[in-house]
Design a protein around this motif. Structure first.
Motif, PDB file in Angstrom:
ATOM      1  N   TRP A   1       7.500   6.752  -6.080  1.00  0.00           N
ATOM      2  CA  TRP A   1       8.757   6.469  -5.381  1.00  0.00           C
ATOM      3  C   TRP A   1       9.318   7.734  -4.756  1.00  0.00           C
ATOM      4  N   SER A   2       9.938   7.567  -3.607  1.00  0.00           N
ATOM      5  CA  SER A   2      10.610   8.657  -2.916  1.00  0.00           C
ATOM      6  C   SER A   2      11.917   8.128  -2.334  1.00  0.00           C
ATOM      7  N   MET A   3      12.718   9.034  -1.835  1.00  0.00           N
ATOM      8  CA  MET A   3      13.981   8.637  -1.218  1.00  0.00           C
ATOM      9  C   MET A   3      13.731   7.701  -0.043  1.00  0.00           C
ATOM     10  N   MET A   4      12.705   7.996   0.767  1.00  0.00           N
ATOM     11  CA  MET A   4      12.447   7.183   1.944  1.00  0.00           C
ATOM     12  C   MET A   4      11.923   5.808   1.574  1.00  0.00           C
ATOM     13  N   SER A   5      11.151   5.697   0.501  1.00  0.00           N
ATOM     14  CA  SER A   5      10.683   4.374   0.087  1.00  0.00           C
ATOM     15  C   SER A   5      11.845   3.519  -0.383  1.00  0.00           C
ATOM     16  N   CYS A   6      12.828   4.122  -1.048  1.00  0.00           N
ATOM     17  CA  CYS A   6      14.029   3.370  -1.446  1.00  0.00           C
ATOM     18  C   CYS A   6      14.816   2.921  -0.220  1.00  0.00           C
TER      19      CYS A   6
ATOM     20  N   THR B   1       0.809  -1.214   0.000  1.00  0.00           N
ATOM     21  CA  THR B   1       0.000   0.000   0.000  1.00  0.00           C
ATOM     22  C   THR B   1       0.843   1.266   0.000  1.00  0.00           C
ATOM     23  N   PHE B   2       1.850   1.309   0.861  1.00  0.00           N
ATOM     24  CA  PHE B   2       2.584   2.557   1.085  1.00  0.00           C
ATOM     25  C   PHE B   2       3.879   2.679   0.290  1.00  0.00           C
ATOM     26  N   VAL B   3       4.350   1.591  -0.310  1.00  0.00           N
ATOM     27  CA  VAL B   3       5.585   1.650  -1.092  1.00  0.00           C
ATOM     28  C   VAL B   3       5.310   1.353  -2.557  1.00  0.00           C
TER      29      VAL B   3
ATOM     30  N   LEU C   1       9.351   1.151  12.024  1.00  0.00           N
ATOM     31  CA  LEU C   1       9.223   2.564  12.382  1.00  0.00           C
ATOM     32  C   LEU C   1       8.965   3.427  11.153  1.00  0.00           C
ATOM     33  N   ILE C   2       9.589   3.067  10.036  1.00  0.00           N
ATOM     34  CA  ILE C   2       9.350   3.831   8.809  1.00  0.00           C
ATOM     35  C   ILE C   2       7.901   3.692   8.362  1.00  0.00           C
ATOM     36  N   ILE C   3       7.435   2.463   8.292  1.00  0.00           N
ATOM     37  CA  ILE C   3       6.099   2.216   7.761  1.00  0.00           C
ATOM     38  C   ILE C   3       5.017   2.680   8.736  1.00  0.00           C
ATOM     39  N   ASN C   4       5.321   2.744  10.028  1.00  0.00           N
ATOM     40  CA  ASN C   4       4.337   3.227  11.005  1.00  0.00           C
ATOM     41  C   ASN C   4       3.990   4.695  10.773  1.00  0.00           C
ATOM     42  N   ILE C   5       4.979   5.489  10.350  1.00  0.00           N
ATOM     43  CA  ILE C   5       4.706   6.896  10.067  1.00  0.00           C
ATOM     44  C   ILE C   5       3.771   7.015   8.875  1.00  0.00           C
ATOM     45  N   TRP C   6       4.027   6.239   7.823  1.00  0.00           N
ATOM     46  CA  TRP C   6       3.141   6.267   6.659  1.00  0.00           C
ATOM     47  C   TRP C   6       1.733   5.815   7.023  1.00  0.00           C
ATOM     48  N   GLU C   7       1.645   4.792   7.861  1.00  0.00           N
ATOM     49  CA  GLU C   7       0.331   4.287   8.253  1.00  0.00           C
ATOM     50  C   GLU C   7      -0.418   5.321   9.079  1.00  0.00           C
ATOM     51  N   THR C   8       0.282   6.007   9.978  1.00  0.00           N
ATOM     52  CA  THR C   8      -0.351   7.069  10.770  1.00  0.00           C
ATOM     53  C   THR C   8      -0.898   8.161   9.859  1.00  0.00           C
ATOM     54  N   HIS C   9      -0.108   8.522   8.863  1.00  0.00           N
ATOM     55  CA  HIS C   9      -0.539   9.557   7.932  1.00  0.00           C
ATOM     56  C   HIS C   9      -1.734   9.089   7.110  1.00  0.00           C
ATOM     57  N   ALA C  10      -1.749   7.829   6.705  1.00  0.00           N
ATOM     58  CA  ALA C  10      -2.851   7.304   5.900  1.00  0.00           C
ATOM     59  C   ALA C  10      -4.146   7.263   6.695  1.00  0.00           C
TER      60      ALA C  10
END
Length: 302
Positions: free
Chosen positions: A45-50, A38-40, A261-270
């Protein structure tokens, strides 16, 4: 305990911990895969997804190889030595990747400040050089480490490592890395303190994303510090059970916590009510905008 019994005891513990390592990191990867899609994979694409994909799949590879090494499957001395080198160099590469993640977050927290980015990357280069020197000196020289085949019975044998150097070099080289981690967490906390002060003056709640990112910076720091301490402890003459549980943490925690921790931020935003939730988190104004723009966004939601 005789030599044969001691070898069997060590092999039994190694195999139990190896299965635990492979099970935990594999289960975590499967558990988070739907969020990753979902989030990647489903977003631009972004720097953080890479960086996420690097720490997720390179970390998974290092963790599984660490689990396989040491007796779960028989490896010849040459293969065992090559696998051991990959593990040690891989741990250093992974540590550098986590530092790049923190640098990129700080770059965003400081309103994409190029001086901050260049200074932190410049200071990272000596740390990388230090990791390379440590891996060459400690692990890549036959005079420093060797593999020996332990034969218990004709059908039960495994290879293990024997160290021929003192641990002080590894302990001393960890100090600059710890100091660098302290600098990163200090810069993150400084942003948070300034942000809280500004929000208090205008009587607004703190931005949840800034608080979340700084909190994760602190978790990264604690994780890295714990690993450095455990690395030093492993050189000491500690009981087999204690050593294996330390290795269990050493071989699983970084590869589970950092991607999560990376994906938790994306999930919080979603899950937030942000009107720009369809964009990538890094491109969204909800966490980098001034209070006036945030208020405008809230008015639009109303």
């Amino acid at each position: 305990m005789s030599g044969l019994e001691e070898s069997l005891y060590a092999l039994d513990w190694n195999n139990k911990m190896s299965i635990a390592v492979i099970t935990m990191v594999s289960y975590e990867c499967i558990l988070q895969f739907d969020k990753e899609v979902t989030f990647v994979w489903g977003r631009p694409w972004s720097m953080m997804s890479c960086l996420y994909l690097a720490v997720r799949y390179f970390g998974l590879l290092v963790a599984i190889i660490s689990g396989l090494w040491g007796g779960l499957f028989y490896m010849s001395e040459a293969v065992s030595y090559g696998t051991f080198l990959f593990m040690q160099w891989g741990i250093s590469v992974y540590s550098c990747l986590t530092k790049v993640i923190l640098i990129w977050r700080l770059y965003a927290l400081y309103n994409q400040s190029k001086p901050i980015l260049y200074v932190l990357l410049g200071l990272l280069l000596p740390i990388v050089a230090l990791y390379i020197a440590m891996d060459v000196y400690l692990w890549s020289r036959p005079s420093a480490i060797s593999m020996q085949e332990i034969i218990i019975t004709p059908n039960i044998k495994y290879c293990t490592a024997f160290f021929h150097i003192r641990p002080m070099f590894a302990i001393y080289t960890s100090i600059p890395a710890i100091c660098y981690d302290i600098l990163l967490v200090f810069l993150a906390i400084a942003v948070l303190v300034k942000h809280l002060k500004e929000r208090k003056e205008i009587r607004m709640k703190p931005n949840i994303y800034i608080v979340l990112i700084v909190r994760y910076h602190v978790i990264y720091f604690i994780l890295n510090l714990t690993i450095q301490i455990f690395t030093a402890i492993l050189w000491a003459n500690i009981p087999m059970v204690v050593m294996n549980f330390i290795l269990l943490f050493y071989d699983t925690a970084p590869y589970i916590i950092v991607p999560r921790l990376i994906i938790n931020i994306w999930e919080t935003h979603a899950n937030d009510n942000c009107v720009r939730v369809s964009t990538t988190f890094e491109d969204c104004v909800c966490w980098t905008s001034p209070p006036q723009l945030e208020q405008h966004e809230m008015d639009r939601r109303v």
